[in-house]
Scaffold this active site. Structure first.
Site, PDB file in Angstrom:
ATOM      1  N   LYS A 183      -9.466  -6.443   0.143  1.00 28.58           N
ATOM      2  CA  LYS A 183      -9.047  -7.579  -0.677  1.00 28.58           C
ATOM      3  C   LYS A 183      -9.931  -7.619  -1.907  1.00 28.58           C
ATOM      4  CE  LYS A 183      -6.341 -11.339  -0.069  1.00 28.58           C
ATOM      5  NZ  LYS A 183      -5.223 -11.358   0.891  1.00 28.58           N
TER       6      LYS A 183
HETATM    7  N1  GLU Z   1      -1.865 -10.568  -0.237  1.00 27.63           N
HETATM    8  C1  GLU Z   1      -0.998 -10.460   0.905  1.00 27.63           C
HETATM    9  C2  GLU Z   1      -1.727 -10.821   2.175  1.00 27.63           C
HETATM   10  O1  GLU Z   1      -2.662 -11.582   2.168  1.00 27.63           O
HETATM   11  C3  GLU Z   1      -0.279  -9.133   0.963  1.00 27.63           C
HETATM   12  C4  GLU Z   1      -1.140  -7.921   0.976  1.00 27.63           C
HETATM   13  C5  GLU Z   1      -0.388  -6.621   0.802  1.00 27.63           C
HETATM   14  O2  GLU Z   1       0.836  -6.645   0.661  1.00 27.63           O
HETATM   15  O3  GLU Z   1      -1.043  -5.592   0.781  1.00 27.63           O
HETATM   16  O4  GLU Z   1      -1.354 -10.439   3.247  1.00 27.63           O
END
Ligand code: GLU
Length: 439
Positions: free
Chosen positions: A125
């Site tokens: 992230k």
């Molecule tokens: N940001 C989204 C989550 O928290 C999606 C992450 C992604 O698609 O890689 O799951």
């Protein structure tokens, strides 16, 4: 004589949004759940220790020219939690409260999500600490491009694959992909479309990604309703956060006869006993950036929102929104966590004591990363799947994960949250026991 350009750095903002218990430490909370689940799965101590920390923590500071000609310095992060199951995977968040510790928590959550969903992906992230609402489209483009450039080879289609999260969208991903492609040289250019997911469909994205997280929330709610013999038709919903996740969940639930009676976002809260037109509100937010000024709703206070007599609550905004006060006020039967980490542990405890079920973030919002995985596979194979293909696969994936969560919870007498961590940990522990530790 021309003046030296001024370099302003991003203003620091308070760490959390209103409603957050002062003692809420997201990363510690997530680690606490890991430890609780680890007791049940009985994994070796070293695996627990490895997974208690991210593998890499990347921080970049980069300057961007603003529209007024001045330069501003931005701080960007990418936390790579685990790649034992596959490349790091997870969103990029643009938010003024973003912090290293919160990204650590969010990256770990991605590892649990991908493992629970049985995806060959790890957890990551990142993002930038700033408020995207304060910037023009042109500035946002330059900020995104400089950030992706600064990350350099720390991301890549086989290594770490970002996606949208709060404050970012398909447009952000188009800029990110384009920037990355322009750094890899002519020959490999076309092979790198999978460096990010959540792209516009015409630029290598997939059908169904935009609604995917909301769709996954709805699959979970349907599974819960079926098992609880709860007829969704005619029931009432309240949603906190009307961005991608909140709005798609509300629209998809409206097709099942659920009416949206309360909505909140960073501008305030609205109530309508007759039910809002969730689709029209989605269009309104797309145009105006928030629910502020939306007609047909009565403005209410935050505390009144949580006390609305409804059946379902979908938090789809920031973490730690449901602390003790909110947990005592809620009148719903189910909280389905569209957001990551919306309940504090003490909030959760009260909800469970009051007999309110919680479908935890690890499964509830995993539809997003699951369809991201489908996008990545299509990019690798130069394929184009239909919307029906995606819908079918996602439904099966969500149902399977839900069943696995239920089985673990029943076998171990634990909460659904700890069950999600448990299933995820079992998979990770198995891989560690097969691969062992280098050298
Ligand atoms: N940001 C989204 C989550 O928290 C999606 C992450 C992604 O698609 O890689 O799951």
């Amino acid at each position: 004589m021309s003046q030296a350009p001024v370099l302003k750095s991003s203003p620091t903002a308070s760490s959390h949004a209103p409603g957050v218990g002062d003692d809420f430490e997201f990363v510690e909370v997530i680690r606490g759940y890991l430890n609780e689940a680890a007791e049940l799965v009985d994994i070796p101590g070293y695996v627990r220790e490895i997974l208690g920390q991210p593998k890499n923590e990347i921080i970049v500071n980069f300057p961007v020219k603003m529209d007024d000609g001045e330069y501003r310095l931005f701080k960007g992060y990418r936390i790579q939690h685990s790649n034992i199951l596959g490349p790091y995977k997870g969103g990029l968040r643009f938010h003024e409260t973003a912090s290293l510790d919160d990204f650590k928590a969010l990256a770990a959550l991605m590892t649990w999500k991908c493992s629970l969903m049985n995806l060959p992906l790890g957890g990551g992230k990142g993002g930038i600490k700033f408020n995207p609402r304060d910037h023009s489209r042109r500035e946002l483009q330059r900020i995104t491009r400089r950030f992706i450039h600064a990350l350099g080879s720390n991301i890549g289609p086989d290594y770490d694959i970002p996606a949208p999260d709060m404050g970012t969208n398909a447009q952000t991903m188009a800029w990110a992909m384009d920037t990355y492609m322009n750094t890899v040289g002519m020959v490999s250019k076309q092979a790198t479309a999978g460096v990010v997911t959540g792209k516009p469909v015409t630029s290598g994205g997939t059908e169904g990604r935009v609604k995917a997280t909301g769709q996954g929330v709805v699959h979970c709610i349907r599974e819960w309703a079926e098992r609880s013999r709860f007829d969704l038709k005619g029931k009432k919903l309240i949603v906190q956060g009307y961005g991608n996740v909140g709005s798609h969940t509300a629209v998809l639930l409206s097709h099942l006869g659920v009416s949206l009676v309360g909505v909140g976002d960073h501008t305030g809260y609205l109530y309508n006993a007759e039910g809002f037109n969730s689709y029209r509100m989605q269009e309104y937010v797309a145009e105006h950036g928030s629910i502020s000024g939306y007609p047909n709703g009565e403005r209410i206070e935050r505390e009144d929102f949580f006390a609305i007599a409804a059946d379902l609550f979908v938090p789809a905004a920031l973490e730690a929104q449901i602390d003790q006060t909110e947990a005592r006020a809620l009148q719903v039967k189910l909280v389905a966590e569209g957001a990551n980490g919306p309940c504090t542990p003490s909030g959760e405890k009260i909800l469970l004591e009051r007999g309110i079920d919680i479908i935890p973030d690890v499964i509830a919002n995993a539809g997003g990363v699951t369809v991201s995985y489908y996008e990545w596979v299509q990019n690798r194979n130069s394929e184009k799947w239909t919307a029906e293909d995606i819908d079918e696969r996602l439904e099966l994936a969500m149902k399977t994960a839900y069943q696995n969560m239920m089985d673990f919870a029943e076998a171990n007498g634990c909460s659904y949250r700890i069950a999600c961590y448990g299933v995820a940990l079992q998979r990770l522990a198995r891989v560690y026991s097969e691969r062992e530790i280098f050298p």
